[in-house]
Design a protein around this motif. Structure first.
Motif, PDB file in Angstrom:
ATOM      1  N   ALA A  96      -5.369  -0.045  -8.985  1.00 31.20           N
ATOM      2  CA  ALA A  96      -5.583   0.952  -7.928  1.00 31.20           C
ATOM      3  C   ALA A  96      -4.779   2.208  -8.198  1.00 31.20           C
ATOM      4  N   SER A 152       0.790  -1.238   0.000  1.00 25.68           N
ATOM      5  CA  SER A 152       0.000   0.000   0.000  1.00 25.68           C
ATOM      6  C   SER A 152       0.818   1.283   0.000  1.00 25.68           C
ATOM      7  N   GLN A 205      -6.396   4.280 -10.759  1.00 24.48           N
ATOM      8  CA  GLN A 205      -7.554   4.991 -10.217  1.00 24.48           C
ATOM      9  C   GLN A 205      -7.146   6.262  -9.479  1.00 24.48           C
ATOM     10  N   THR A 206      -5.961   6.275  -8.911  1.00 28.45           N
ATOM     11  CA  THR A 206      -5.501   7.471  -8.203  1.00 28.45           C
ATOM     12  C   THR A 206      -5.035   8.566  -9.156  1.00 28.45           C
ATOM     13  N   PRO A 266      -9.195   3.996  -3.377  1.00 24.61           N
ATOM     14  CA  PRO A 266      -8.752   2.911  -4.268  1.00 24.61           C
ATOM     15  C   PRO A 266      -7.675   2.014  -3.676  1.00 24.61           C
ATOM     16  N   VAL A 267      -6.964   2.487  -2.666  1.00 24.28           N
ATOM     17  CA  VAL A 267      -5.875   1.684  -2.092  1.00 24.28           C
ATOM     18  C   VAL A 267      -6.421   0.540  -1.242  1.00 24.28           C
ATOM     19  N   ASP A 323      -7.994  -2.673  -0.378  1.00 25.31           N
ATOM     20  CA  ASP A 323      -8.251  -3.891  -1.135  1.00 25.31           C
ATOM     21  C   ASP A 323      -9.609  -4.490  -0.787  1.00 25.31           C
ATOM     22  N   LEU A 355       1.243   2.959  -3.274  1.00 31.91           N
ATOM     23  CA  LEU A 355      -0.027   3.483  -3.776  1.00 31.91           C
ATOM     24  C   LEU A 355      -0.385   4.797  -3.093  1.00 31.91           C
ATOM     25  N   SER A 362      -3.849  -5.930  -9.474  1.00 33.43           N
ATOM     26  CA  SER A 362      -4.772  -5.175  -8.622  1.00 33.43           C
ATOM     27  C   SER A 362      -4.152  -3.860  -8.173  1.00 33.43           C
ATOM     28  N   ARG A 363      -2.865  -3.869  -7.860  1.00 34.61           N
ATOM     29  CA  ARG A 363      -2.219  -2.617  -7.459  1.00 34.61           C
ATOM     30  C   ARG A 363      -2.075  -1.667  -8.645  1.00 34.61           C
TER      31      ARG A 363
END
Length: 342
Positions: free
Chosen positions: A217, A189, A220-221, A315-316, A318, A192, A213-214
């Protein structure tokens, strides 16, 4: 009261322990409401970090104040607060100069949720109650506009991401827009959070990782994502780089990607005796290298200002998990997990 305890790799359980009590006028009791796993918690659960079992877990979270000592004035009953993971008095020389991670009133590394590393163990946040010894100095009211689940890591990992970006905000802002660039080599995290906070400060962020997945995310940021193991040697160097993986080879690659007189921050914990670094190249290029423990309490107000400006850290996260499911869910964590109760 119940507290979640690390019994062995892949095994966590509720243990009954005595309730903490207020014994001094400056203390407070809080009831954790939303507790996030730290990146180190994930490593321990996987067996990747060599911490011995037998300690209470959890050191990131938002809590409700349920009792205060007679001298506490900064918070009131039922306030929702951020509890920094490091214990600090707020008045010693170290606290006054902003290094709350090394409070001079307490043993070095006094903190919650990581007893094997702690100079003073405050217990774990995955508990019914937590004692805060310096309530006025430590507790920070959570603004009603901030999502408590998205902000649960304000105790530790969000500040860890911030310390790689925030101290250089003015330096970045002084650059031409095209040069206002940040490289983040990510894992779990912290990378992120660093990416999201850098985007919020108006930087173009390149985020490097191989986990789908990261990568999603980070995108998304607002970061530009790169599904590669390390930064490409052909890329232009960056004024600010962030390394979060704990892999010495990737640390060397990140240092090499930092422009002359730029800064590289490493947030990793290295359990091996030594780590090889390209010191001659760093010296000749004038690269500034920053490592060490974050002083979470000192920087949380700065982060809250950025969040007030619209920075979205949701978004971070999970997944969110019910509090009572923690014994089965904690050892299965692969990313930022938040445990919540009513």
């Amino acid at each position: 009261m119940r507290q979640l305890t690390f019994e062995a790799t892949d095994r966590y359980a509720w243990h009954e322990v005595p309730d903490p009590e207020i014994t001094l006028a400056r203390q407070a009791l809080v009831r954790p409401l939303h507790v996030a796993c730290c990146d180190l918690d994930v490593a321990v659960a996987r067996g990747a970090a060599p911490l011995p079992p037998g300690y209470a877990v959890g050191h990131e979270g938002v809590a409700e104040v349920v009792a205060v000592g007679d001298d506490v004035t900064a918070v009131q009953l039922r306030d929702r607060v951020i509890v920094p993971f490091q214990i600090s008095c707020g008045s010693c020389r170290e606290c006054r100069r902003g290094v709350t991670s090394s409070c001079g009133s307490l043993p070095l590394m006094a903190m919650y949720g990581l007893a094997p590393l702690a100079g003073l163990d405050g217990g774990g946040f995955m508990s019914d109650l937590v004692l805060v010894p310096y309530a006025d100095a430590m507790l920070i009211p959570l603004p009603a506009t901030v999502d408590p689940i998205a902000a649960a890591s304000l105790s530790d990992n969000i500040p860890d991401g911030w310390r790689a970006i925030g101290p250089y905000a003015a330096e970045l802002a002084s650059l031409d827009a095209a040069d206002r660039r940040v490289l983040v080599v990510g894992k779990l995290s912290i990378g992120l959070y660093a990416a999201a906070l850098a985007v919020a400060l108006g930087c173009r962020v390149d985020y490097v990782d191989t986990d789908p997945s990261r990568l999603a995310a980070a995108e998304q940021t607002g970061a530009t994502v790169h599904d590669v193991a390390k930064p490409d040697k052909s890329w232009e160097p960056y004024p600010v780089t962030v390394h979060t993986t704990g892999d010495p080879k990737l640390l060397s690659a990140t240092l090499r990607a930092t422009w002359p007189d730029g800064v590289c921050t490493d947030t990793g914990i290295y359990f091996q005796p030594s780590v090889e670094m390209p010191m001659l190249q760093a010296y000749t290029r004038g690269v500034r290298f920053a490592t060490g423990r974050v002083s979470a309490r000192a920087v949380i107000p700065q982060i809250l200002d950025v969040l007030a400006g619209g920075c979205d850290l949701a978004p971070v996260v999970d997944r969110a998990v019910a509090w009572d499911d923690a014994p089965s869910a904690w050892p299965e964590m692969t990313g930022k997990t938040v445990f919540s109760r009513a």
